[in-house]
Design a protein around this motif. Structure first.
Motif, PDB file in Angstrom:
ATOM      1  N   PRO A 112     -36.355   4.175   0.441  1.00  0.00           N
ATOM      2  CA  PRO A 112     -37.399   5.037   1.023  1.00  0.00           C
ATOM      3  C   PRO A 112     -37.064   6.524   0.996  1.00  0.00           C
ATOM      4  N   ASN A 113     -35.768   6.850   1.019  1.00  0.00           N
ATOM      5  CA  ASN A 113     -35.376   8.265   1.079  1.00  0.00           C
ATOM      6  C   ASN A 113     -35.529   8.977  -0.253  1.00  0.00           C
ATOM      7  N   LEU A 154     -42.543  10.296  -2.708  1.00  0.00           N
ATOM      8  CA  LEU A 154     -41.681   9.326  -2.027  1.00  0.00           C
ATOM      9  C   LEU A 154     -42.399   7.974  -2.005  1.00  0.00           C
TER      10      LEU A 154
ATOM     11  N   PRO B 394     -39.759   9.501   5.296  1.00  0.00           N
ATOM     12  CA  PRO B 394     -38.537  10.257   5.063  1.00  0.00           C
ATOM     13  C   PRO B 394     -38.843  11.696   4.695  1.00  0.00           C
ATOM     14  N   SER B 395     -37.880  12.526   4.859  1.00  0.00           N
ATOM     15  CA  SER B 395     -38.095  13.946   4.604  1.00  0.00           C
ATOM     16  C   SER B 395     -38.097  14.255   3.113  1.00  0.00           C
ATOM     17  N   ARG B 396     -38.823  15.300   2.772  1.00  0.00           N
ATOM     18  CA  ARG B 396     -38.851  15.798   1.391  1.00  0.00           C
ATOM     19  C   ARG B 396     -37.461  16.294   0.957  1.00  0.00           C
ATOM     20  N   ALA B 398     -34.988  14.768   0.860  1.00  0.00           N
ATOM     21  CA  ALA B 398     -34.320  13.729   0.087  1.00  0.00           C
ATOM     22  C   ALA B 398     -34.469  13.963  -1.406  1.00  0.00           C
ATOM     23  N   GLY B 419     -32.653  12.257   3.973  1.00  0.00           N
ATOM     24  CA  GLY B 419     -33.894  11.494   4.114  1.00  0.00           C
ATOM     25  C   GLY B 419     -34.284  11.311   5.564  1.00  0.00           C
TER      26      GLY B 419
END
Lengths: 240, 771
Positions: A112-113, A154, B394-396, B398, B419
């Motif tokens: 997911p990250n 993502l 999750p954060s960008r 990442a 992330g």
């Protein structure tokens, strides 16, 4: 006088791509052993698209995991692309999973990250593929599966079908000979599922050996061969 | 219905706590520590004055103390007793200046006769022995003096008074609420029986006297004090003070102690809140399916939040309750330590409101933290939560993992952390807080250990204070000092009572000598002329006098105007002292005699040999007090014990919290580790990326914590210095170099243990951990 060796005459031109002999998997727990796969033997020639079918709990996913080196058999032998998988140690098994098979999960299991690009690139990174070559390969694969424009997204930003396409691209990045797919359309609607099956069919047309687990007879119809399982045993093998 | 709902909450709450008992244990521990130290600080601060009030009530103590010359005392005593505002008086205590020798040591002493029976209005408590008979050959030594000399009941002693010397036995220790304990108050207070008093020369050998008075109407305290002052004959010095002066004098130290405790408690509370936010958010993911089932089966979002609050609130409440008990115990011990310095008996002001308020703040903060952590939860439908679990996007950040830069280890490690920037920053913040706490403890401990243990801290560059008995002429004393080999320099110190701007104080007059006395200025400048004086920090605090003010100084009957040049740090008499040049005093009182001498030894001199020669030269009429005996830091033992407890306690708690946070972070990565293993990542590659992730957590925390910890500690010590005066920060590099790696063990283990388990697990097992 020379004896005629009839066996050599009928020996196939190529060895089986996937072969299992007396394969058994026991799970322990709760005071009793569960025989998930019991004495399964079969062989699949290269380039085949085979489906493992059967009702829920019949052991088809466990069989796929054994073939892919994600689970270790309790007994029996597995040969995939000339590799004796059952005899591999931890590190060799990891290398086998990385280079010789591509796995596609029902729940996609993208990280997911990471962006879609990075998810697809990950096996190449793990294999130490040169950066420029890897970038080209990933973009080409994303183009092939039709999500080139989603490279920087993502996973949660994509639909289920798109995520599964990304998972297929990831399975192909190290150009494995065998693709193992565990209910690849299980989490998809019928349109997305058909598109994924179309994609898998195309891969098979390009020479990849494809082994897919499904409980859906319609989906199994896409495969050229069906291995039917029940209660951990392989009950029939049929060409379709 | 409500009962059933409560039971449902309880069932889930208990199950959750049983499943993650260590999380609950950390919450109990941190809440306990926060409550214990904040509560103890607040309760101690209110218990010190409460102890004075309780002790005064028990002893029927006086409201005012009057000190004057012995010759004028009986008449003044009689007149004060007749004042209508005065309801009762203590006995009159005549005071001889002398020496007490015991346990191989000697101290300058203020010797007074003990009343034959415990007085109706009193200030004395006899500890460790009975009130002695009037004809017994015994003395009672003030507690601090007994401790300094290392003697107790039964020890032999020699008391040298104004007109004689008596060998006797110490029958008991005495606590006297009219004085701070030695060495805060010098000379040491010694009480002797009537027969011993007579043997020492009796009232005729006394120089001063003092007595206490109870006032009918305390609102008239000041007016009565002024009336008593007016009773004194012209030219007769008189000192009047409120008995609570000793309590007020120590208040800055008590407040500093309270400040330390509250600050440490707040550290603990912040760590607790970080932990609650981190574990709650982690629970939303770990138990997403359970929460999805609850919502799908009729639980409202509000009820789910209540459940989460119950899971966190219950351990915090348990910690708060246990912490309240610990706070009372800790406050009891600290109050006892503090009030002993003033001869008081500890009376704990349990202040239930303070404890309840502190506990409520901690509990509400914990619940608010849960509320904060669940912000955004519920935007996903129950169906979606059931199917895929609750996941924060999750954060960008990442996206920083790109092909072409660095090895797989750092790229994957950083991506795993970036992330989830919220979780990562929480872990870094907890690490930072824990490390800052450890750094703070180490530096503060080193600073306080250093502070006060060196005579130079107090401006004393001399080695000995030398008192001399009344029979020795000052000129002979000076001659003996000058003629003794091994003594580098000596200086007479004149110590008299004075009035400055209407305030009674001790006044010290000396010849400026940097070699022997270095006044540590807190504000202002040094003395530049005879018309300038320095005042101690205690005097400045109690009177409001400040540098630059010209005030009236009266010594005896001679007034003069002086300029206050500066305020300096002074330990003696809690800083209720002023200092001027001896030429100023001798101008006012030409016949003034030195009270004692200060002496510096030659470098490398044999102190014992020099002392022996010096005492022989005056037939034992000197009292030599090594300066280190005079500079015991008030409450130093309490500060050090508190720092030790808190330093270790908070380091352990910070370690537990850091362990838990990094464990949660690593636990969450188990799922990713499973996927990576399934697609062929080797264990070595995963271990490298996790090591990088741990490094990326720890390195920034260390890089930030070291300067932040040092700067914060320096700022806090500077604030303390404003109160206590001139505390210089000591940076113990070696201790920090040991403490920081030890403090990092907990978070490293917190990351390594679950990461190792995830690496060892089969890929399917790891993927299956996504619940």
């Amino acid at each position: 006088m020379l004896k005629y060796d009839i066996d050599s005459e009928i020996e196939p031109l190529t060895a089986p791509m996937v072969a299992a002999h007396g394969l058994t998997k026991l799970f322990s727990g709760g005071g009793a052993d569960l025989r998930a796969v019991s004495d399964v033997s079969f062989e699949l020639e290269p380039g085949i698209f085979a489906a493992i079918t059967g009702p829920s709990g019949s052991g088809k996913s466990t069989l796929l995991h054994l073939l892919g080196g994600i689970e270790k058999p309790s007994s029996g032998e597995i040969d995939v692309a000339g590799t004796a998988v059952h005899a591999l140690g931890e590190s060799a098994l990891a290398k086998f999973r990385l280079m010789q098979v591509g796995f596609i999960f029902q729940a996609f299991h993208l990280i997911p990250n990471l962006t879609i690009f990075n998810n697809v690139a990950m096996p190449g990174l793990l294999a130490g593929v040169a950066s420029a070559a890897l970038r080209d390969r990933v973009l080409r694969l994303l183009e092939t599966v039709g999500i080139r424009d989603k490279a920087d997204r993502l996973p949660h930003e994509l639909s289920g079908g798109q995520q599964q396409r990304a998972a297929i691209a990831r399975a192909l990045v190290n150009d494995p000979q065998v693709i193992l797919a565990d209910e690849p359309t299980g989490n998809l609607d019928s349109a997305a599922g058909d598109a994924v099956l179309q994609l898998l069919g195309e891969l098979n047309d390009r020479g990849k050996t494809l082994l897919m687990v499904t409980h859906d007879a319609r989906i199994a119809g896409w495969a050229g061969k069906q291995l039917r399982m029940r209660d951990g045993r392989l009950v029939t093998t049929a060409e379709t | 219905m409500r009962r059933r709902r409560a039971r449902a909450y309880l069932t889930f709450g208990v199950a959750s706590i049983r499943q993650r008992w260590w999380e609950a244990a950390v919450q109990v521990g941190v809440a306990l520590l926060a409550m214990a130290v904040v509560g103890a600080g607040l309760v101690t601060a209110s218990s010190v004055p409460a102890s004075y009030a309780a002790t005064k009530l028990r002893l029927n103590g006086p409201d005012l103390w009057v000190g004057t010359q012995s010759a004028a005392a009986p008449a003044l005593y009689a007149e004060v007793a007749r004042l209508s505002q005065v309801s009762a008086t203590t006995p009159m205590y005549m005071v001889q200046s002398g020496v007490v020798r015991a346990g191989g040591k000697e101290l300058p002493a203020a010797i007074s006769p003990l009343p034959e029976t415990p007085p109706l209005v009193g200030s004395l408590t006899v500890a460790g022995g009975a009130w002695p008979a009037p004809d017994a050959n015994v003395a009672l030594l003030e507690r601090g003096a007994a401790q300094t000399m290392g003697v107790g009941p039964g020890s032999d002693a020699t008391v040298v008074g104004g007109a004689g010397s008596v060998g006797l036995r110490i029958s008991a220790e005495v606590r006297d609420i009219s004085h701070a304990s030695y060495p805060l108050s010098t000379p040491a207070v010694v009480y002797v029986t009537r027969s011993v008093w007579q043997a020492l020369g009796g009232d005729a050998a006394a120089t001063t006297a003092r007595f206490g008075a109870r006032i009918r109407d305390l609102s008239q305290l000041r007016a009565t004090a002024l009336a008593i002052r007016d009773l004194a004959p012209a030219g007769v010095p008189i000192a009047i003070n409120d008995g609570a002066l000793v309590v007020e004098g120590l208040q800055p130290l008590v407040l500093a102690l309270e400040g330390f405790l509250v600050l440490f408690g707040l550290f603990g509370l912040v760590a607790c809140l970080f932990f609650i936010v981190g574990t709650t958010r982690a629970d939303l993911i770990r138990h997403a399916r359970t929460l999805g089932i609850l919502r799908a089966t009729g639980w409202s979002l509000r009820q789910v939040r209540w459940l989460l609050m119950l899971q966190r609130g219950a351990p915090v409440l348990a910690g708060v309750l246990l912490g309240a008990v610990a706070a009372v115990a800790l406050a009891g011990w600290m109050t006892d330590q503090v009030v002993q310095l003033m001869g008081l008996s500890a009376a704990l002001d349990t202040a239930p409101l303070v404890l309840a308020g502190t506990g409520a703040v901690i509990l509400l903060a914990a619940l608010a933290a849960v509320r904060l952590a669940t912000r955004g939860f519920g935007r996903t439908s129950p169906g979606a939560t059931l199917a895929a679990g609750y996941r924060q996007p999750p954060s960008r950040l990442a996206g920083s993992l790109e092909v072409g830069r660095g090895g797989i280890g750092p790229r994957l490690g950083s991506s795993l952390l970036l992330g989830r920037p919220g979780r990562t920053s929480t872990a870094v913040a907890v690490l930072l807080l824990g490390l800052v706490t450890v750094i703070f403890s180490v530096i503060t401990e080193a600073t306080l250990s250093s502070f006060g243990s060196e005579p130079s801290t107090w401006g004393y560059a001399y080695d000995w204070r030398v008192d001399y008995v009344k029979g020795l002429a000052p000129a002979d004393a000076q001659h003996a000092l000058d003629g003794t080999a091994g003594i580098a320099a000596s200086l007479p110190v004149y110590d008299v009572n004075a009035t400055i701007d209407g305030n009674r104080t001790d006044a010290r007059f000396v010849t400026p000598a940097q070699d022997l006395l270095r006044f540590h200025l807190l504000t202002g400048r040094t003395i530049a002329s005879d018309s300038e004086v320095l005042i101690g920090a205690g005097l400045a605090a109690s009177t409001g006098l400040a540098p630059g003010r010209s005030v009236l100084l009266q010594v005896g009957s001679a007034p003069t105007t002086v300029l206050i040049a500066g305020v300096y740090r002074e330990l003696d008499n809690l800083g209720q002292v002023l200092v001027g040049r001896d030429s100023l005093l001798l101008g006012l009182q030409p016949k003034a005699t030195p009270a004692y001498f200060v002496v510096r030894l030659q470098r490398g001199a044999d102190a014992a040999g020099v002392r022996s020669r010096l005492e022989q030269s005056v037939a034992g009429q000197f009292v030599v007090s090594p300066v280190r005996d005079l500079i015991a830091v008030p409450l130093g033992n309490v500060f050090q014990a508190v720092l030790l407890i808190l330093g270790f306690g908070l380091a352990v708690v910070a370690g537990m919290v850091m362990f838990a946070m990094t464990m949660i972070l690593a636990d969450e990565h188990t799922f990713v580790i499973g996927i990576l293993k399934a697609i062929g990542a080797r264990r070595r590659q995963l271990a490298a990326s996790l090591a990088w992730a741990a490094g990326l957590l720890i390195v920034p925390a260390v890089v930030l914590a070291v300067p932040a910890g040092i700067l914060l500690t320096a700022a806090l010590i500077a604030a303390l210095s404003q109160v206590v005066g001139g505390v210089d920060v000591v940076l113990p590099v070696a201790a920090l170099a040991i403490a920081i790696p030890i403090a990092l063990l907990a978070p490293i283990l917190g990351f390594a243990i679950p990461a190792r388990a995830a690496l060892a697990a089969s890929p399917l097992e790891a993927i299956g951990m996504e619940r």
